[in-house]
Design an enzyme around this catalytic site. Structure first.
Site, PDB file in Angstrom:
ATOM      1  CG  MET A   1      72.675 110.348   5.022  1.00 21.83           C
ATOM      2  SD  MET A   1      72.826 110.103   7.004  1.00 21.83           S
ATOM      3  CE  MET A   1      74.106 111.301   7.495  1.00 21.83           C
ATOM      4  CB  CYS A   2      66.998 112.597   3.318  1.00 21.06           C
ATOM      5  SG  CYS A   2      66.858 110.888   2.612  1.00 21.06           S
TER       6      CYS A   2
END
Length: 229
Positions: A1-2
């Protein structure tokens, strides 16, 4: 994920070497190479820069590293795509206007089956992140049609809507209205306060002591480099 990186300061400040460490995670020291962005936000003025390229390959990121800008609130994001194309319109942060203020938002997470009803704000791209941001602002506009409430009331309302959205998955985010920086944790988020500056990051961006982990489900508000009680 970011990954997320935020700053809230009592006076205009820059990220300095923290941005260098963060940008390196955008494709060199970590896997977040699907776009990046940064917002410099002080009061009503917001300068937003985004790129669909990895931060380590972005001429824009290189310019910002060599000619840093300052603001009372800074929101930075490096993307590892889970939903939505790798495209400029899907690069965070996102910005919208509400109550005469610019709001900037960046998200880390993955929301499954999130399809909110149409509201005042609509996404321009095809990410779950922008859809969540638009839903969040739409719900605030519905709840407070006469204008912005005070910070304590606003924080409580944001916590309610964030909890609703988080039922669909991971919803870590940072959100600024130019004065206050709000941060919500589903899984991983940390903050540190030092000399009139509050730093917020998915993972600490240096090895100094003082980083504090958010509790899952916690929403905090930072103003003038301090934590609101």
């Amino acid at each position: 994920m970011c990954q997320l990186l935020g700053l809230n300061s009592s006076v205009p400040a820059g990220l300095g070497s923290f941005f260098d460490v963060f940008a390196e995670r955008g494709g060199r020291t970590d896997e977040h190479k699907d776009g990046w962005g940064i917002a410099f936000h002080s009061g009503k003025r917001c300068r937003l820069y985004t790129d669909h390229r990895a931060a380590i390959d972005s001429p824009l990121a290189a310019r910002i590293r060599h000619r840093p800008l300052r603001a009372r609130n800074i929101l930075a994001h490096i993307r590892k795509a889970t939903q939505g194309r790798i495209a400029l319109e899907n690069s965070h942060p996102f910005a919208r206007r509400l109550w005469g203020l610019t709001w900037c938002f960046a998200h880390n997470g993955d929301l499954k089956g999130f399809a909110p009803a149409a509201g005042r704000f609509a996404p321009r791209g095809d990410t779950d992140s922008e859809a969540a941001f638009c839903h969040l602002l739409s719900r605030l506009a519905e709840r407070f049609p006469a204008g912005a409430p005070d910070t304590a009331v606003l924080r409580a309302a944001l916590a309610d809507v964030a909890a609703e959205i988080a039922t669909h998955g991971t919803f870590n985010f940072i959100l600024s209205n130019g004065d206050t920086l709000f941060a919500h944790c589903s899984t991983h988020l940390h903050y540190r306060i030092d000399a009139g500056r509050a730093m917020i990051a998915t993972q600490p961006v240096d090895t100094r002591q003082g980083w504090v982990a958010f509790a899952p489900g916690e929403l905090k508000a930072f103003g003038s480099g301090t934590l609101y009680p």
